[in-house]
Design an enzyme around this catalytic site. Sequence first.
Site, PDB file in Angstrom:
ATOM      1  N   GLY A 221      74.465  92.089  64.669  1.00 39.76           N
ATOM      2  CA  GLY A 221      75.109  90.871  65.135  1.00 39.76           C
ATOM      3  C   GLY A 221      74.151  89.921  65.818  1.00 39.76           C
ATOM      4  O   GLY A 221      73.061  89.640  65.314  1.00 39.76           O
ATOM      5  N   ASP A 249      70.495  81.479  57.643  1.00 35.57           N
ATOM      6  CA  ASP A 249      70.845  80.069  57.493  1.00 35.57           C
ATOM      7  C   ASP A 249      72.356  79.862  57.600  1.00 35.57           C
ATOM      8  O   ASP A 249      72.820  78.877  58.184  1.00 35.57           O
ATOM      9  CB  ASP A 249      70.336  79.542  56.156  1.00 35.57           C
ATOM     10  CG  ASP A 249      68.811  79.551  56.084  1.00 35.57           C
ATOM     11  OD1 ASP A 249      68.175  79.380  57.137  1.00 35.57           O
ATOM     12  OD2 ASP A 249      68.273  79.748  54.981  1.00 35.57           O
TER      13      ASP A 249
END
Length: 303
Positions: A221, A249
Amino acid sequence: MSTAKITVIGSLNIDMVTETTVVPEQGETIIGSGFSSFTGGKGANQAVACARLGAQVTMIGCVGEDAMAMQLREALGREGIDMRHVKTVPHQSTGIAAITVCDSDNRIIVVPGANYCLLPEDVLALEDVIAASDIVMLQHEIPPATVEAAIRLANKLGVRVILNPAPAMRLDDELLRQLYLITPNEYELAIVTGTEQLAQTQEQRLAAYPHPIVMTAGSNGAYYRSDETGTGHVPGHKVEAVDTTGAGDTFNGALAVRLSEGAALAEAVAFAVAASALSVTKLGAQSGMPLRHEVEAFLLGAQ
């Protein structure tokens, strides 16, 4: 439709993806299992991620004078991205990324081409575009002087800047203070801060950087810290990974969209972690990027 208005200043590439079950050694030739070509570049990827999530996106960058440039213009135009400020550079090739995918992981070689023709004066000439933005997004696949000029201009105009420092490089602290957020992974953070060895814990890694930060950690995460929120962690989601190329991205685009909409940092990071998890379940950086309703449904199912 999101109310977010985001300007992305960065690279536009064509990604050439080779799939293989074995990574070749030096001097070795092997037979691959597949080949695909996608529109990419960290700047273009983040622009697509924002657009897929409903933001109004303006792209600033450069392409070459070739067929790959047309492919990029058409693909990003279909996403609703404003391409009026993407400059065509005569006698230059459009940037490419050669990507090898093996065991759901990737190795990438980037040839910048026209991306390195985006100069500080190109950005300074678009002050009105930047002034109208909620957030400006930057990466390091364009010249460092252009990144610095964009940060200083946005700061002067009171526009928030998110810098994804990839490829990583050491940055001046005076410039870093002008950022709203920086979004490195663990490796990039060590280079940005000049830390030769990574600290023992994630909290110590965040403490090595004195300004607001969101640090991505792959399947673990993301970690974040700011003066308002303190330190926090959003765990990753278990998914079947196919291609991790566009995960970072996607994360950055999703983060920017939710922050532009007024979300708190913790909420924006949770949204970004979910979006990036969904992105790795498909092949291709941009083709795997999720739509807004897909991320929202995924978050509901994860509760």
